[in-house]
Design a protein around this motif. Structure first.
Motif, mmCIF file in Angstrom:
data_model
loop_
_atom_site.group_PDB
_atom_site.id
_atom_site.type_symbol
_atom_site.label_atom_id
_atom_site.label_comp_id
_atom_site.label_asym_id
_atom_site.label_seq_id
_atom_site.Cartn_x
_atom_site.Cartn_y
_atom_site.Cartn_z
ATOM 1 N N LEU B 53 -48.405 -65.075 -5.393
ATOM 2 C CA LEU B 53 -49.408 -64.751 -4.365
ATOM 3 C C LEU B 53 -49.306 -65.695 -3.170
ATOM 4 N N LEU B 54 -48.972 -66.962 -3.465
ATOM 5 C CA LEU B 54 -48.879 -67.961 -2.402
ATOM 6 C C LEU B 54 -47.611 -67.802 -1.578
ATOM 7 N N GLY B 55 -46.687 -66.952 -2.073
ATOM 8 C CA GLY B 55 -45.423 -66.755 -1.365
ATOM 9 C C GLY B 55 -44.359 -67.785 -1.720
ATOM 10 N N ASN B 56 -44.649 -68.630 -2.718
ATOM 11 C CA ASN B 56 -43.653 -69.617 -3.158
ATOM 12 C C ASN B 56 -42.619 -69.010 -4.104
ATOM 13 N N MET B 57 -42.914 -67.835 -4.646
ATOM 14 C CA MET B 57 -41.987 -67.147 -5.545
ATOM 15 C C MET B 57 -41.928 -65.679 -5.139
ATOM 16 N N GLU B 58 -40.817 -65.050 -5.488
ATOM 17 C CA GLU B 58 -40.650 -63.624 -5.219
ATOM 18 C C GLU B 58 -40.536 -62.873 -6.540
ATOM 19 N N ALA B 59 -40.583 -61.551 -6.453
ATOM 20 C CA ALA B 59 -40.508 -60.733 -7.664
ATOM 21 C C ALA B 59 -39.259 -61.052 -8.481
ATOM 22 N N THR B 60 -38.160 -61.370 -7.779
ATOM 23 C CA THR B 60 -36.901 -61.643 -8.486
ATOM 24 C C THR B 60 -36.936 -62.974 -9.226
ATOM 25 N N ASP B 61 -37.937 -63.811 -8.946
ATOM 26 C CA ASP B 61 -37.991 -65.137 -9.585
ATOM 27 C C ASP B 61 -38.735 -65.137 -10.914
ATOM 28 N N VAL B 62 -39.473 -64.078 -11.208
ATOM 29 C CA VAL B 62 -40.370 -64.161 -12.363
ATOM 30 C C VAL B 62 -39.783 -63.581 -13.658
ATOM 31 N N GLY B 63 -38.663 -62.893 -13.576
ATOM 32 C CA GLY B 63 -38.075 -62.301 -14.779
ATOM 33 C C GLY B 63 -37.623 -63.366 -15.767
ATOM 34 N N PHE B 64 -37.844 -63.113 -17.065
ATOM 35 C CA PHE B 64 -37.356 -64.044 -18.085
ATOM 36 C C PHE B 64 -35.854 -63.828 -18.289
ATOM 37 N N PRO B 65 -35.110 -64.904 -18.530
ATOM 38 C CA PRO B 65 -33.690 -64.728 -18.875
ATOM 39 C C PRO B 65 -33.581 -63.935 -20.187
ATOM 40 N N LEU B 66 -32.664 -62.993 -20.220
ATOM 41 C CA LEU B 66 -32.427 -62.213 -21.447
ATOM 42 C C LEU B 66 -31.033 -62.529 -21.967
ATOM 43 N N ARG B 67 -30.971 -62.884 -23.226
ATOM 44 C CA ARG B 67 -29.678 -63.272 -23.787
ATOM 45 C C ARG B 67 -28.993 -62.069 -24.449
ATOM 46 N N ASP B 68 -27.677 -62.003 -24.300
ATOM 47 C CA ASP B 68 -26.913 -60.878 -24.851
ATOM 48 C C ASP B 68 -27.103 -60.760 -26.360
ATOM 49 N N GLU B 69 -27.216 -61.919 -27.042
ATOM 50 C CA GLU B 69 -27.274 -61.881 -28.502
ATOM 51 C C GLU B 69 -28.567 -61.245 -29.023
ATOM 52 N N LEU B 70 -29.480 -60.901 -28.111
ATOM 53 C CA LEU B 70 -30.685 -60.206 -28.541
ATOM 54 C C LEU B 70 -30.339 -58.806 -29.062
ATOM 55 N N GLU B 71 -29.319 -58.201 -28.473
ATOM 56 C CA GLU B 71 -28.839 -56.873 -28.906
ATOM 57 C C GLU B 71 -29.997 -55.936 -29.202
ATOM 58 N N ALA B 72 -30.816 -55.731 -28.175
ATOM 59 C CA ALA B 72 -31.969 -54.835 -28.334
ATOM 60 C C ALA B 72 -31.805 -53.616 -27.435
ATOM 61 N N ASP B 73 -32.375 -52.510 -27.888
ATOM 62 C CA ASP B 73 -32.476 -51.319 -27.033
ATOM 63 C C ASP B 73 -33.807 -51.390 -26.308
ATOM 64 N N TRP B 74 -33.763 -51.350 -24.993
ATOM 65 C CA TRP B 74 -34.985 -51.415 -24.186
ATOM 66 C C TRP B 74 -35.374 -50.015 -23.747
#
Lengths: 62, 397
Positions: B53-74
């Motif tokens: 909200l303060l403009g210090n972060m953008e939408a692209t900054d908030v995603g959690f890192p996803l690791r390949d070894e999770l091997e999940a269907d989203w």
């Protein structure tokens, strides 16, 4: 296993200190101190500390 | 206990993600599917009312890192609408049925709504999702007048962001600010809001809305009229259990679980995060539901372990709850359950400087501690709370 903390990202929430006071602590000026080398019996708790860090500043390196 | 062959995680946010990761780390090698109501992969919600909200972060900054070894269907953007415990399937809005052997319920919470208020009006917003936050941010300018209904964490953080953007801000709230953090914090927070020029209407509620040309006139119960271009309704959240109605699961402000986060009744069904109500053994086994970020992480991990290993002494979930809130250049943090206390004591710092630690006791028993700006002072209290004997505090009543 070794702990690495990205001090640029760390925002001093203290969740790691809460979770594993054996490895993380605040010094007298309120900065984060930590023990780099993790004893085997604390690996699980160290992993939890990394997971509960709100800014993702903690990494465990094998 | 035999491991589930296929696990369905319903809820594509923090608790669901941490549960899924834990399943893999603990050796689950079956099929893993994650259903998300929103179109986005998991992202971090605290910045939505703060740095985004303060403009210090953008939408692209908030995603959690996803690791390949999770091997999940989203399967994203398709919310769950029903649960069939006999067929062991979850239905989604698109009409698809998803079979499961093990199930993680992690659908979080949704904003509460005012019963007599038209939430569909233009300019009436709420804040839960990334899309909500981007919509709200676009309205925060030096020319806007923002009215916030409610004065919990979201209300206070949004008020701060809006004032920082130069907007005029009014708050209408039945309760004092941040009352969930106790009376001492509420008094200090009220000063912070007033000093920052927030027009505060406490112990008031909205009785009518008069529509003008692109503006709303909120009529309060004392006759005051608050003019606003944007109205944010931030009166708390309720667990998202709509899709579980009629499933046979026991719902009572959340889905009821045992001390290990196994859902009461069916086999191999667990719950985690805002949606789960479980008896925390560290606090007398009082069934509780905790909406904090840290709980989503820790309970996600605990629920996944219970799904794999069953309920036992080894999988009991007995956390010391913890939250934080950033606003007006300071940070509020808490450990334990301060609201269980019947008295408080300022144990460090001073209220005048707004840097203090306040401990909460029930009788002689420490039940929580809260600070503005002195996180280091919480550490010994967190340690004492963690050492509490389970059931040290008696059951209520």
């Amino acid at each position: 296993v070794e702990i690495r903390v990205d001090v640029e990202i760390c925002d001093l929430h203290g969740q790691c200190v809460f979770t594993v006071p054996e490895l993380f602590r605040f010094d007298d000026s309120g900065e984060l101190e930590y023990q780099r080398r993790v004893p085997e019996d604390l690996e699980g708790k160290a992993r939890t500390a990394a997971t509960v860090c709100p800014t993702g500043a903690i990494e465990l390196v094998e | 206990m035999s491991q589930p062959r296929a696990v369905l995680v319903v809820g594509g946010s923090l608790a669901g993600l941490r549960a899924a990761e834990t399943l893999r780390r603990e050796g689950f090698d079956g099929r893993l599917t994650i259903l998300g109501a929103e179109p986005h992969h998991p992202y971090d919600r605290p910045p939505l009312s703060k740095d985004l909200l303060l403009g210090n972060m953008e939408a692209t900054d908030v995603g959690f890192p996803l690791r390949d070894e999770l091997e999940a269907d989203w399967l994203l953007g398709d919310p769950a609408t029903g649960l069939d415990l006999v067929a062991r399937t979850v239905r989604t809005r698109s009409g698809a049925d998803h079979r499961f052997d093990g199930l993680v319920i992690a659908t979080g919470s949704v904003p509460r709504r005012l019963p007599t208020f038209d939430h569909g009006r233009p300019g009436v917003l709420e804040l839960r999702t990334l899309d909500d936050a981007l919509e709200l941010r676009a309205t925060l300018t030096s020319r806007s007048r923002v009215a916030v209904i409610g004065c919990g964490f979201i209300g206070v953080e949004v008020a701060y962001a809006a004032r920082t953007a130069g907007a005029e801000v009014a708050i209408v709230s039945l309760d004092p600010p941040l009352i969930v953090a106790g009376g001492v914090v509420a008094a200090v927070c009220e000063e912070l809001l007033l000093e920052t020029g927030v027009d505060l209407h406490i112990a008031r509620h909205v009785v009518d809305v008069r529509e003008g040309a692109g503006t709303h006139g909120l009529v309060l119960d004392d006759g005051t009229i608050v003019e606003a271009d944007v109205i944010l309704v931030a009166i708390g959240a309720r667990p998202q259990t709509d899709w579980l109605e009629g499933s046979g699961l026991r719902l009572n402000d959340g889905v009821l679980c045992d001390a290990c986060c196994a859902v009461l009744g069916p086999e191999r069904v667990v719950a985690a995060g805002d949606v789960a109500r479980w008896p925390n053994p560290l606090f007398g086994g009082i069934p509780m539901r905790i909406e904090h970020w840290t709980n989503a992480v820790e309970q996600g991990i605990a629920a996944a372990r219970t799904l794999l290993h069953g309920s036992s002494q080894d999988t009991v979930y007995a956390p010391v709850p913890s939250f934080w809130s950033d606003h007006f250049g300071t940070r509020l943090q808490s450990v334990g359950l301060p609201l269980l206390g019947d008295r408080t004591e300022v144990v460090d710092g001073s209220l005048e400087e707004r840097r203090f630690v306040v401990a909460s006791y029930r009788g002689e028993e420490l039940v929580g501690a809260t600070t503005y700006g002195m996180v280091r002072g919480l550490v010994p209290f967190r340690a004492r709370l963690a050492r509490r004997e389970p059931d040290a505090v008696g059951r209520p009543g």
